[in-house]
Write an enzyme that holds these catalytic residues in place. Sequence first.
Site, mmCIF file in Angstrom:
data_model
loop_
_atom_site.group_PDB
_atom_site.id
_atom_site.type_symbol
_atom_site.label_atom_id
_atom_site.label_comp_id
_atom_site.label_asym_id
_atom_site.label_seq_id
_atom_site.Cartn_x
_atom_site.Cartn_y
_atom_site.Cartn_z
ATOM 1 N N LYS A 264 0.314 -26.805 22.493
ATOM 2 C CA LYS A 264 1.254 -26.321 23.513
ATOM 3 C C LYS A 264 0.933 -24.870 23.885
ATOM 4 O O LYS A 264 0.930 -24.507 25.059
ATOM 5 C CB LYS A 264 2.701 -26.422 22.994
ATOM 6 C CG LYS A 264 3.229 -27.849 23.012
ATOM 7 C CD LYS A 264 4.537 -28.017 22.241
ATOM 8 C CE LYS A 264 4.917 -29.489 22.175
ATOM 9 N NZ LYS A 264 6.064 -29.765 21.299
ATOM 10 N N GLN B 44 10.389 -26.627 17.781
ATOM 11 C CA GLN B 44 9.655 -27.832 17.381
ATOM 12 C C GLN B 44 10.447 -28.619 16.338
ATOM 13 O O GLN B 44 10.866 -28.072 15.320
ATOM 14 C CB GLN B 44 8.276 -27.426 16.824
ATOM 15 C CG GLN B 44 7.374 -28.589 16.475
ATOM 16 C CD GLN B 44 6.952 -29.420 17.694
ATOM 17 O OE1 GLN B 44 6.581 -28.871 18.722
ATOM 18 N NE2 GLN B 44 7.044 -30.731 17.575
ATOM 19 N N ASP C 171 12.904 -28.541 26.739
ATOM 20 C CA ASP C 171 12.790 -29.877 26.143
ATOM 21 C C ASP C 171 13.876 -30.816 26.682
ATOM 22 O O ASP C 171 13.787 -32.030 26.504
ATOM 23 C CB ASP C 171 12.933 -29.782 24.615
ATOM 24 C CG ASP C 171 11.619 -29.989 23.881
ATOM 25 O OD1 ASP C 171 10.675 -30.516 24.498
ATOM 26 O OD2 ASP C 171 11.560 -29.631 22.695
#
Length: 297
Positions: free
Chosen positions: A54, A98, A121
């Site tokens: 990422k 994460q 997200d």
Amino acid sequence: MTADVIDGKLFAEGLRGRIATLAAEFTAQSGRKAGLAVVLVGEDPASQVYVRSKGKATLAAGMASFEHRLPADTPEAELIALVEALNADPAVDGILVQLPLPAHCDEQKVIATINPDKDVDGFHVTNAGRLAVGQPGFVPCTPLGCLMLLKDRLGSLSGLDAVVIGRSNIVGKPMAQLLLAESCTVTVAHSRTRNLPEVVRRADIVVAAVGRPEMVKGDWIKPGATVIDVGINRVAAAEPGKTRLVGDVDFAGASEVAGAITPVPGGVGPMTIAVLLRNALVAAFRNAGITLPEGTI
Ligand code: NAD
């Protein structure tokens, strides 16, 4: 009949190119780079790989990447304080924590701390609610990537029968909401669904997000249907000691019947990071109050 293979890798490369062009435009207009912060707690090997890729993809798109790696025993309060600091930092447009977090951290509590307008997200309940009622917000990256592939293949999805297999908050539920917003007739199937093959046989669009290797068989597929395989399952390869990746769909069997199908790997997988970059750039434009050129990403 042999299905067309939907090349997610190629589509994702195109999307990343458009994002890079727009990111440069954002920098020219705002005087700063769009910024994505990624927080990793602990040393989970898969998470480390995801976070590294990422970060690399963010830089390659011409955006700023802020990586925060915390030890596995970081107290929850310290993690929440970091998220609050990122919420307040004007250089940070998007925040991604994460998952999974270590057991002593409450994931829902941490996600709830993220400013919904930086929640790239799309996991915050505010963004789940916005998606459900049709307000602009952030949609989880994997299902949004699936929708992009479907629209690229089919154009209008209006009136089509769609079956989503799986009801997770990350994939199945938002996928169903997105398809409903495109005026599909949506069925959400899950582990308690009765006669799943019969349900899947009705579908013009099948999205499989189950986590069971090659569960969806070729004879479950309606001839000509479009099949999106979200599953990533590692199984033993023919060669002793080796493994390979397979999806939730029996690719060989389904390719005989479907009109189009995503492979694993090279289908949905590459879309997830590309859409993350897209969400971060959209966040940057919104946070800076600059209008994003319509229909570009
Ligand atoms: P999950 O475990 O949270 O959810 C799985 C869902 O499948 C559940 O809702 C469950 O009801 C359903 N299910 C389980 N067994 C079933 C059965 N026998 N019949 C019908 N439904 C059944 O998983 P998830 O996070 O939604 O992920 C699903 C898959 O997608 C996994 O393989 C995961 O690795 C993959 N995934 C891929 C990406 C990507 O970037 N391509 C991103 C996220 C998840």
